[in-house]
Design a protein around this motif. Sequence first.
Motif, mmCIF file in Angstrom:
data_model
loop_
_atom_site.group_PDB
_atom_site.id
_atom_site.type_symbol
_atom_site.label_atom_id
_atom_site.label_comp_id
_atom_site.label_asym_id
_atom_site.label_seq_id
_atom_site.Cartn_x
_atom_site.Cartn_y
_atom_site.Cartn_z
ATOM 1 N N ARG A 1 -8.824 -7.284 -8.307
ATOM 2 C CA ARG A 1 -8.047 -6.640 -9.064
ATOM 3 C C ARG A 1 -7.163 -5.899 -8.033
ATOM 4 O O ARG A 1 -5.952 -5.415 -8.666
ATOM 5 C CB ARG A 1 -8.815 -5.694 -9.950
ATOM 6 C CG ARG A 1 -9.681 -4.605 -9.230
ATOM 7 C CD ARG A 1 -10.455 -3.770 -10.095
ATOM 8 N NE ARG A 1 -11.138 -2.753 -9.339
ATOM 9 C CZ ARG A 1 -12.630 -2.913 -8.960
ATOM 10 N NH1 ARG A 1 -13.198 -4.317 -9.251
ATOM 11 N NH2 ARG A 1 -13.165 -2.130 -8.432
ATOM 12 N N ASP A 2 -7.545 -5.486 -6.909
ATOM 13 C CA ASP A 2 -6.646 -4.634 -6.061
ATOM 14 C C ASP A 2 -5.295 -5.569 -5.387
ATOM 15 O O ASP A 2 -4.813 -5.234 -4.906
ATOM 16 C CB ASP A 2 -7.439 -4.422 -4.809
ATOM 17 C CG ASP A 2 -8.519 -3.295 -5.316
ATOM 18 O OD1 ASP A 2 -8.351 -2.578 -6.215
ATOM 19 O OD2 ASP A 2 -9.742 -3.575 -4.576
ATOM 20 N N ARG B 1 0.216 -7.272 -4.524
ATOM 21 C CA ARG B 1 0.176 -7.276 -3.064
ATOM 22 C C ARG B 1 0.769 -8.800 -2.703
ATOM 23 O O ARG B 1 0.600 -9.640 -3.223
ATOM 24 C CB ARG B 1 -1.262 -7.153 -2.589
ATOM 25 C CG ARG B 1 -1.749 -5.839 -3.070
ATOM 26 C CD ARG B 1 -1.377 -4.780 -2.123
ATOM 27 N NE ARG B 1 -2.234 -3.588 -2.563
ATOM 28 C CZ ARG B 1 -2.085 -2.450 -1.825
ATOM 29 N NH1 ARG B 1 -1.317 -2.308 -0.436
ATOM 30 N NH2 ARG B 1 -2.710 -1.400 -1.888
ATOM 31 N N PRO C 1 -7.109 -1.784 1.947
ATOM 32 C CA PRO C 1 -7.652 -0.908 0.794
ATOM 33 C C PRO C 1 -7.844 -2.129 -0.343
ATOM 34 O O PRO C 1 -8.340 -1.570 -1.441
ATOM 35 C CB PRO C 1 -6.305 -0.112 0.309
ATOM 36 C CG PRO C 1 -5.339 -0.783 1.066
ATOM 37 C CD PRO C 1 -5.688 -1.324 2.419
ATOM 38 N N ILE C 2 -7.574 -3.208 0.008
ATOM 39 C CA ILE C 2 -8.013 -4.220 -0.792
ATOM 40 C C ILE C 2 -9.157 -4.670 -0.747
ATOM 41 O O ILE C 2 -9.884 -5.293 0.169
ATOM 42 C CB ILE C 2 -6.822 -5.686 -0.643
ATOM 43 C CG1 ILE C 2 -5.491 -5.241 -0.822
ATOM 44 C CG2 ILE C 2 -7.431 -6.630 -1.855
ATOM 45 C CD1 ILE C 2 -4.565 -6.437 -0.522
ATOM 46 N N THR C 3 -10.192 -4.469 -1.829
ATOM 47 C CA THR C 3 -11.665 -4.435 -1.900
ATOM 48 C C THR C 3 -12.291 -5.775 -2.900
ATOM 49 O O THR C 3 -13.260 -6.045 -2.886
ATOM 50 C CB THR C 3 -12.446 -3.282 -1.784
ATOM 51 O OG1 THR C 3 -12.221 -2.673 -3.015
ATOM 52 C CG2 THR C 3 -12.121 -2.252 -0.790
#
Length: 340
Positions: free
Chosen positions: A145-146, A150, A140-142
């Motif tokens: 900012r994601d 994490r 889900p990290i694209t």
Amino acid sequence: MPHASLRRRLPVVAIALALVGGPVGVAAIERGKPRARPPQPFRIGIVAPARSDAALDRLEPYRRRVGEVLGVEARVERLPDERALVAALVAGRIDQAGLSGAGYATARRSCGCVEPLVVPRAADGSAGFHAVVVVRTGSPITAPRDLDGRRLAVAGERAIVGRRLATALLTRDAGSAVTPRLETVEGPRAALAALIAGRVEAAMVWSTLEGDVTEGYGRGTLHYAVAAGEANMADLRVIWTSPVLPHGPQVVQSRLDEARRRALGEMLIDLADVDPAAYEAIEPVHGGGFLRIGASAYAPYLDLIEPPPAPAATTGAVPAGAVSSETDRPPSSTRAAADR
């Protein structure tokens, strides 16, 4: 009227006086003149054990070449590590040295007295690399900012480029509000292995980002992992890259006259073709020859180094923590190892 015999003797007396008094008079005049100073030797700094004759032997072809081009004696000065090399440059005890990008930035911020002449290219023609964040395909990290909250695997605290510079550039692009959970590993290869094994959600690695993507590009962590059968690019996705981080430069003292700097720069540009032995002596890692480079190319490094207190410029001191033994080139370089 003088007597004829006296007239005949006068030229003989004059000649005798000239022969006796001439050299003495000239010597007296010469003693009154300031003597011209012999030209100062050109001092090349290297990192090597103080008693290592092998290091001097290895650099001999380059030392000889520099002496021929500049028309002065060239000497090699051995320093125990890059911190000492930078301090010698700042104090003006050496005239030229090969530094890591962080080492150059430290010297530049310390005294403003050095400038880069050339940068070496690798065999694939690249003169630098990128810090890169990769995630697993389907994550889900694209975007940067994601990464907030994490797990991001990064090299240890001593890795100036692999950790300090890379994370500073990442924060600049992602925003200071984004704070990944940094998981310290041995180096970029270990970071990628942790990502593939599922122990982290992202990994900080390095790559030229040039060449065949399926092969992990032409050089860097991804390429080495694919070549070793440890990774498949179909399983990975790049979500962030830094600007190009050039290899460490060959630097000289700014106070050197322009003619010498120009002659040295031109010699270095042609060195790989004209004198391969001398090139191998001064640049044993990257075999692609030298390119001209300026200070602006090292802006990411310069921005990382805080300006030192004023006394540093006069004492030759180096800001604490600015240069470490962990350096910024790909493996097998003594000045830098970005993939450690």
